[in-house]
Design a protein around this motif. Structure first.
Motif, PDB file in Angstrom:
ATOM      1  N   LYS A 144       0.822  -1.218   0.000  1.00  0.00           N
ATOM      2  CA  LYS A 144       0.000   0.000   0.000  1.00  0.00           C
ATOM      3  C   LYS A 144       0.856   1.269   0.000  1.00  0.00           C
ATOM      4  CE  LYS A 144      -4.026  -2.129   2.232  1.00  0.00           C
ATOM      5  NZ  LYS A 144      -3.563  -3.526   2.029  1.00  0.00           N
ATOM      6  N   ILE A 145       1.837   1.269  -0.884  1.00  0.00           N
ATOM      7  CA  ILE A 145       2.713   2.431  -1.010  1.00  0.00           C
ATOM      8  C   ILE A 145       2.086   3.428  -1.992  1.00  0.00           C
ATOM      9  CG2 ILE A 145       5.023   3.246  -1.661  1.00  0.00           C
ATOM     10  CD1 ILE A 145       4.970   1.450   0.818  1.00  0.00           C
ATOM     11  N   ASN A 146       1.591   4.548  -1.477  1.00  0.00           N
ATOM     12  CA  ASN A 146       0.991   5.577  -2.330  1.00  0.00           C
ATOM     13  C   ASN A 146       1.421   6.977  -1.898  1.00  0.00           C
ATOM     14  OD1 ASN A 146      -0.327   5.738   0.090  1.00  0.00           O
ATOM     15  ND2 ASN A 146      -2.396   5.688  -0.753  1.00  0.00           N
ATOM     16  N   ASN A 147       2.621   7.067  -1.374  1.00  0.00           N
ATOM     17  CA  ASN A 147       3.120   8.327  -0.820  1.00  0.00           C
ATOM     18  C   ASN A 147       3.045   9.493  -1.792  1.00  0.00           C
ATOM     19  OD1 ASN A 147       4.342   6.017   0.683  1.00  0.00           O
ATOM     20  ND2 ASN A 147       5.135   7.683   1.950  1.00  0.00           N
ATOM     21  N   TRP A 148       3.341   9.236  -3.064  1.00  0.00           N
ATOM     22  CA  TRP A 148       3.448  10.351  -4.005  1.00  0.00           C
ATOM     23  C   TRP A 148       2.098  10.831  -4.510  1.00  0.00           C
ATOM     24  CZ3 TRP A 148       7.359  11.767  -2.016  1.00  0.00           C
ATOM     25  CH2 TRP A 148       8.533  11.016  -1.884  1.00  0.00           C
ATOM     26  N   SER A 149       1.061  10.053  -4.310  1.00  0.00           N
ATOM     27  CA  SER A 149      -0.270  10.547  -4.649  1.00  0.00           C
ATOM     28  C   SER A 149      -0.699  11.612  -3.643  1.00  0.00           C
ATOM     29  CB  SER A 149      -1.286   9.400  -4.658  1.00  0.00           C
ATOM     30  OG  SER A 149      -1.441   8.858  -3.352  1.00  0.00           O
ATOM     31  N   GLN A 150      -0.090  11.566  -2.471  1.00  0.00           N
ATOM     32  CA  GLN A 150      -0.411  12.529  -1.417  1.00  0.00           C
ATOM     33  C   GLN A 150       0.640  13.626  -1.287  1.00  0.00           C
ATOM     34  OE1 GLN A 150      -0.954  10.163   2.177  1.00  0.00           O
ATOM     35  NE2 GLN A 150      -1.839   8.510   0.972  1.00  0.00           N
ATOM     36  N   ASN A 151       1.779  13.432  -1.897  1.00  0.00           N
ATOM     37  CA  ASN A 151       2.877  14.409  -1.777  1.00  0.00           C
ATOM     38  C   ASN A 151       3.520  14.667  -3.138  1.00  0.00           C
ATOM     39  OD1 ASN A 151       3.282  14.604   1.402  1.00  0.00           O
ATOM     40  ND2 ASN A 151       3.029  12.443   0.901  1.00  0.00           N
ATOM     41  N   ASP A 152       2.672  14.913  -4.143  1.00  0.00           N
ATOM     42  CA  ASP A 152       3.222  15.080  -5.489  1.00  0.00           C
ATOM     43  C   ASP A 152       4.012  16.379  -5.645  1.00  0.00           C
ATOM     44  OD1 ASP A 152       1.066  16.760  -5.358  1.00  0.00           O
ATOM     45  OD2 ASP A 152       0.344  16.327  -7.383  1.00  0.00           O
ATOM     46  N   ASP A 153       3.860  17.301  -4.684  1.00  0.00           N
ATOM     47  CA  ASP A 153       4.639  18.542  -4.751  1.00  0.00           C
ATOM     48  C   ASP A 153       6.134  18.247  -4.660  1.00  0.00           C
ATOM     49  OD1 ASP A 153       4.090  17.659  -2.131  1.00  0.00           O
ATOM     50  OD2 ASP A 153       4.581  19.620  -1.288  1.00  0.00           O
ATOM     51  N   LEU A 154       6.508  17.246  -3.880  1.00  0.00           N
ATOM     52  CA  LEU A 154       7.926  16.878  -3.757  1.00  0.00           C
ATOM     53  C   LEU A 154       8.428  16.272  -5.063  1.00  0.00           C
ATOM     54  CD1 LEU A 154      10.492  16.623  -2.155  1.00  0.00           C
ATOM     55  CD2 LEU A 154       9.589  14.543  -1.084  1.00  0.00           C
ATOM     56  N   ILE A 155       7.601  15.466  -5.718  1.00  0.00           N
ATOM     57  CA  ILE A 155       7.976  14.890  -7.010  1.00  0.00           C
ATOM     58  C   ILE A 155       8.182  15.998  -8.037  1.00  0.00           C
ATOM     59  CG2 ILE A 155       7.171  13.468  -8.944  1.00  0.00           C
ATOM     60  CD1 ILE A 155       8.097  11.829  -6.583  1.00  0.00           C
TER      61      ILE A 155
END
Length: 303
Positions: free
Chosen positions: A94-105
């Protein structure tokens, strides 16, 4: 070592609770690994979205309408995005970190696009899998693994990852360099443990050290006449106990392996003089143990 140190500091005697925390911390390393892997996938996806939106602008430029798509067509980035091993692991954990923190990407992507590595890559009109792989390993080394904002995010997300980030980055870089075109099996998500014995070792070393701390301490107390026991750092005493535990209770581990391992740990986590102190104590202990036939090592070359 860190778990035992934390137990001492908190005064905890709940072995089962601390053991669960030990394995929780170990298992989270794979989550860290997957987050870092997914960073490469997500920067490609964000650039695809950017190019798509640019092409639909009301006053789109010629460059917007016909951009250089070499980055999003990178064969290695595409390989990672299509890799079943990665997709399944991301879903299972359940790795979905970047869907919630796309500003860092987006920040990382912007830094990549401003770099000479990116500009030179796009300017090169030739195309090959090896060139694509070199580009990915270069941006990973120079712009992702060393990115301070990403490091801060991972540290804030889970404090125990501070010591794991270099290990994960090094392991992933090694994997990236070995990716082969048209061979999906050339990259698969690294297992947390080599085998069942590997996991058992973590549990056994933790338990046997904690449950035998007093007896293990007796082995070195009389061998430190020039050191005030009260002034020996707690980290040093924990490392000594763990090393002695390996000497006496893990017959398959070579003596030199144990000594070298704890000297490396001492250099990383203890005082500047710790490695010299620990090396001296362990060296003398081994000599005494050998004289009294206390060491019961099995296998060739284990002494």
């Amino acid at each position: 070592m860190q778990i035992i140190y934390a137990m001492h500091q908190s005064g905890s005697e709940d072995l089962e609770k601390e053991e669960k925390f030990l394995f929780s911390s170990l298992e989270s390393i794979q989550d860290l690994y997957l987050i870092v892997v997914s960073t490469l996938i997500e920067i490609k996806k964000k650039e695809e979205v950017f190019l798509e939106k640019a092409s639909k602008k009301h006053l789109a430029t010629a460059e917007d309408l016909k951009p250089n798509r070499k980055f999003i067509a990178n064969k290695v980035l595409q390989f990672l995005e299509d890799n079943n091993s990665i997709s399944i692991a991301l879903e299972n954990r359940k790795i979905n970190n970047w869907s919630q923190n796309d500003d860092l990407i987006l920040i990382i992507l912007d830094e990549i696009k401003k770099s000479a590595i990116y500009q030179n890559y796009l300017a090169d009109t030739s195309s090959s899998f090896e060139a694509d792989k070199k580009f990915v390993t270069d941006i990973f080394t120079e712009l992702i693994a060393s990115n301070e904002k990403l490091y801060d995010y991972l540290e804030d997300f889970r404090i125990t990852w501070v010591d794991d980030i270099p290990l994960v980055n090094t392991s992933l870089l090694k994997q990236l360099k070995h990716i082969e075109e048209h061979n999906e099996k050339s990259f698969s998500v690294l297992p947390l443990y080599k085998d069942a014995e590997d996991k058992d070792f973590a549990r056994d070393l933790f338990r046997k050290t904690v449950l035998n701390e007093n007896d293990l301490a007796k082995e070195y107390i009389d061998r430190t006449p020039n050191w005030d026991p009260e002034r020996i750092s707690e980290v040093d005493t924990i490392m000594l106990k763990m090393a002695i535990c390996e000497f006496l209770k893990f017959p398959s581990i070579p003596i030199k392996v144990t000594i070298n391992e704890y000297l490396e740990i001492a250099k990383e986590y203890a005082t500047p003089k710790s490695s010299i102190f620990i090396n001296g104590i362990l060296d003398n202990l081994v000599k005494d143990f050998q004289k009294t036939d206390k060491l019961k090592k099995t296998g060739r070359g284990l002494m």
